[in-house]
Design a protein around this motif. Structure first.
Motif, short mmCIF file in Angstrom:
data_model
loop_
_atom_site.label_atom_id
_atom_site.label_comp_id
_atom_site.label_asym_id
_atom_site.label_seq_id
_atom_site.Cartn_x
_atom_site.Cartn_y
_atom_site.Cartn_z
N LEU A 14 -40.83 -36.88 18.26
CA LEU A 14 -40.98 -35.79 19.22
C LEU A 14 -40.21 -36.11 20.51
O LEU A 14 -39.54 -35.24 21.08
N LEU B 102 -37.59 -38.05 20.65
CA LEU B 102 -36.18 -37.92 20.31
C LEU B 102 -35.77 -36.46 20.24
O LEU B 102 -34.71 -36.07 20.71
N GLN B 103 -36.65 -35.65 19.64
CA GLN B 103 -36.33 -34.23 19.45
C GLN B 103 -36.13 -33.54 20.79
O GLN B 103 -35.19 -32.77 20.97
N VAL B 104 -37.03 -33.81 21.72
CA VAL B 104 -36.94 -33.14 23.04
C VAL B 104 -35.65 -33.56 23.74
O VAL B 104 -34.94 -32.73 24.32
N ARG B 105 -35.30 -34.84 23.63
CA ARG B 105 -34.05 -35.29 24.25
C ARG B 105 -32.86 -34.69 23.50
O ARG B 105 -31.87 -34.30 24.12
N MET C 45 -32.71 -31.89 22.13
CA MET C 45 -32.57 -30.48 22.49
C MET C 45 -31.76 -30.31 23.78
O MET C 45 -31.42 -29.20 24.16
N ALA D 191 -32.81 -31.64 26.80
CA ALA D 191 -33.68 -31.58 27.98
C ALA D 191 -33.28 -32.65 28.99
O ALA D 191 -33.03 -33.80 28.62
N GLY D 192 -33.22 -32.25 30.26
CA GLY D 192 -33.02 -33.23 31.34
C GLY D 192 -34.33 -33.96 31.59
O GLY D 192 -35.35 -33.66 30.95
N ARG E 143 -37.50 -31.70 32.54
CA ARG E 143 -38.02 -30.88 31.45
C ARG E 143 -38.57 -31.77 30.32
O ARG E 143 -39.56 -31.43 29.68
N LEU F 282 -42.28 -31.34 28.99
CA LEU F 282 -42.60 -31.00 27.60
C LEU F 282 -43.45 -32.07 26.93
O LEU F 282 -44.37 -31.76 26.16
N ARG G 54 -46.87 -31.79 28.29
CA ARG G 54 -47.49 -30.59 27.72
C ARG G 54 -48.03 -30.88 26.32
O ARG G 54 -49.10 -30.41 25.95
N GLU G 55 -47.28 -31.67 25.55
CA GLU G 55 -47.73 -32.02 24.20
C GLU G 55 -49.01 -32.87 24.25
O GLU G 55 -49.82 -32.82 23.34
N ARG H 282 -51.29 -32.61 26.60
CA ARG H 282 -52.09 -32.01 27.67
C ARG H 282 -53.59 -32.18 27.49
O ARG H 282 -54.32 -32.37 28.47
#
Lengths: 341, 232
Positions: free
Chosen positions: B130, B132-135, B137, B139-140, B143, B147, B150-151, B153
């Motif tokens: 997760l 790795l995935q966000v990076r 995508m 994302a700076g 963000r 994110l 948020r996951e 939370r």
């Protein structure tokens, strides 16, 4: 995606002297690799060969020594995020955020600066394109493995990447779902024309999706070339073994009716179990019976040294003959299909 | 048995007649504890995220320190803050000892390690892909952190509520640094201790009920948010 300022003539991906170490062990050493615009290259190799490591380093998700250039621009700490936005990555694990399928896609679009008004329409379009329109509102835990991977693909493609990284994206799926998704991926790659780098251990997946393969063995490039050429003509014993060939040492070849120079790489389809009395056959003992994906193989011990040979057999033949480990059989090799290493 | 019934009856009377002194203490407790929890969350959440995500020397030592802080005895926190804020202490010139601010500092010291440790554990429990995935995508940093937080939370919310629960019910630190001054630093726990020492069990019970109600209300809020997040 428009990316003003990038050298449009430069290859989407160019690696030079890439090295990754874990502790004191060098797990990846690739001197050079390029992926040209519009092509799909498969990184093929057994587990632990360094496929994912190479892919993640190329996607700027793993620190590595050496040079990674995306669209001609050398990647560094200062431009990694900007360069990553020219790419998308799909992992084996769908890696969905805890929000609806559509919002997952919209979130990626938001990161890529797509205006809010456009996000929903574009997300919905890609969700529908991946054939999961009826699951648009579902959250990750409500999706099956295949559906989750479809959302992941929709998310990756919706941002219109110029370079797509696929890290064993179908490995976690069952055989039927994997076959279907690989077929759809093939169509999507053709439709979008996106450049792609695929890490996989599945030869069939590489054959269906990639025009060129790079075989990695223990972190090194063991062979590279057009997919059909590499799959039909492995260059080294290690590559041959990984591709499913049996490697018969030169000293053993003659005893199995083979004439040539060097070691022989024998594809399973070239070995047949024949009735007693057949010309050109040799004695062998069944070592194991293996099966996967609707096919079966006998692992035979043949020749004086008990050289291991895989023989492809039909499921019907398997059911009829009821071979068990230890059974004595006669086998023959079709010399025209043997590759001399 | 008579004593118990009398105490309950007195508590009921105080609560239903809206005894001003009791409700003033309850309000002060909510404000001080809410503020100290907010301060602890403001420090603990980013710190917990940083410890979980960042790659820096001594990362494990920081985490061990936060984990050890989970069991920080309130009396020790109170002692440290007392020494720091004592008139002849290093921060004595601020004149905070025996003020609500001293209680905020002590309570924040108690709640922060709890929030850091639980937040770090929650973020580290997320699947590595997760991150790795966000990076991947694109994302700076901001963000990416948003994110990932948020996951996680729900556990993060639990972390904050655990911090609140720990400080709203502590008595040692508040007594030590606040002095239990009437109308100034008297909170539910210190007031309860005082009323018991005076033999005013009815008043002490009334204070205890309010304290219990606060803790239960927080629990209900967490459950409500959990249910809402599951429905979304």
């Amino acid at each position: 995606m428009n990316a003003p300022g990038f050298d449009t003539g430069a290859p989407p991906l160019a690696l030079r002297g890439l090295r990754v170490t874990r502790g004191r062990r060098e797990v990846l050493a690739v001197d050079a690799l390029e992926v040209a615009a519009g092509e799909t290259v498969a990184l093929l190799g057994p587990n632990g060969a360094g496929k994912s490591t190479l892919l993640l380093a190329s996607a700027l998700l793993l620190p590595a020594a050496g040079e990674v250039r995306l669209f001609g621009e050398r990647a560094g700490r200062g431009n990694a995020v900007r360069l990553r936005r020219l790419t998308s990555t799909v992992f084996q694990d769908a890696g969905l955020l805890d929000m609806s399928a559509t919002r997952n896609v919209a979130q990626a679009l938001a990161i890529h600066g797509v205006p809010r008004a456009e996000r929903s329409e574009r997300a919905a379009r890609w969700i529908a394109r991946l054939d999961i329109g009826d699951r648009a509102g579902a959250r990750p835990h409500q999706l099956s493995g295949g559906e989750g991977q479809r959302v992941s693909l929709a998310r990756a493609l919706a941002v219109e990447p110029r370079l797509l990284f696929l890290d064993e994206p179908f490995s976690g799926l069952d055989f039927v779902m994997r076959s279907r998704l690989v077929g759809e991926m093939r169509a999507l790659l053709a439709e979008t024309g996106v450049t792609a780098l695929l890490a996989t251990h599945d030869h069939a997946e590489a054959a269906l999706l990639a025009g060129r393969v790079v075989v990695l063995i223990e972190g090194r490039v063991a062979q590279a070339g057009p997919t059909g050429e590499v799959l039909r003509h492995p260059a080294t014993p290690d590559v041959a073994r990984f591709l499913g060939y049996s490697v018969v040492p030169a000293a053993e070849a003659a005893a199995l009716g083979l004439e040539g120079r060097g070691d022989a790489a024998v594809p399973p389809a070239a070995v047949t179990v024949v009735p007693p009395g057949t010309d050109g056959a040799f004695d062998a003992v069944v070592g194991a019976v293996e099966g996967a994906g609707g096919a079966a193989r006998l692992v035979l011990a043949a020749g004086v040294a008990g050289t291991a040979l895989s023989a492809e057999v039909t499921l019907d033949a398997l059911a009829e003959a009821r071979w068990t480990p230890g059974a004595a059989v006669r086998a023959r090799i079709d010399p025209s299909r043997v590759v001399w290493l | 048995m008579g004593l118990i019934w009398e105490a309950f009856a007195e508590a009921w009377r105080l609560l239903t007649t809206g005894d001003a002194a009791i409700y003033e203490i309850a309000l002060r407790t909510a404000v001080i504890t809410g503020f100290s929890t907010s301060v602890a969350a403001g420090i603990g959440l980013p710190l917990g995220l940083f410890i979980a995500i960042g790659q820096f020397p001594g990362q494990r030592a920081f985490l061990s320190l936060a984990n050890a802080g989970l069991g920080m005895p309130p009396v020790v926190a109170g002692l440290l803050v007392s020494i720091a804020l004592w008139r002849s202490g290093p921060l004595g010139s601020l004149g905070l000892i025996y003020t609500p601010w001293a209680i905020v500092v002590a309570q924040a010291l108690i709640a922060t390690p709890i929030i850091v440790a639980v937040t770090a554990a929650a973020v580290m429990a997320l699947p590595p892909t997760l991150h790795l995935q966000v990076r991947a995508m694109g994302a700076g940093t901001v963000r990416y952190l948003w994110l990932i937080a948020r996951e996680a939370r729900l556990p993060i919310l639990v972390a904050v509520m655990a911090g609140f629960g720990a400080v709203v019910s502590e008595v040692g630190a508040s007594m030590m640094v606040g002095g239990n001054l009437s109308g100034e630093t008297r909170v539910l726990t210190t007031a309860t201790v005082l009323e018991v020492s005076r033999g005013n069990f009815g008043t002490a019970l009334a204070l205890g009920f309010i304290l219990l109600a606060m803790v239960i209300a927080v629990g209900v809020m967490v459950t409500g948010v959990q249910a809402r997040v599951r429905r979304l």
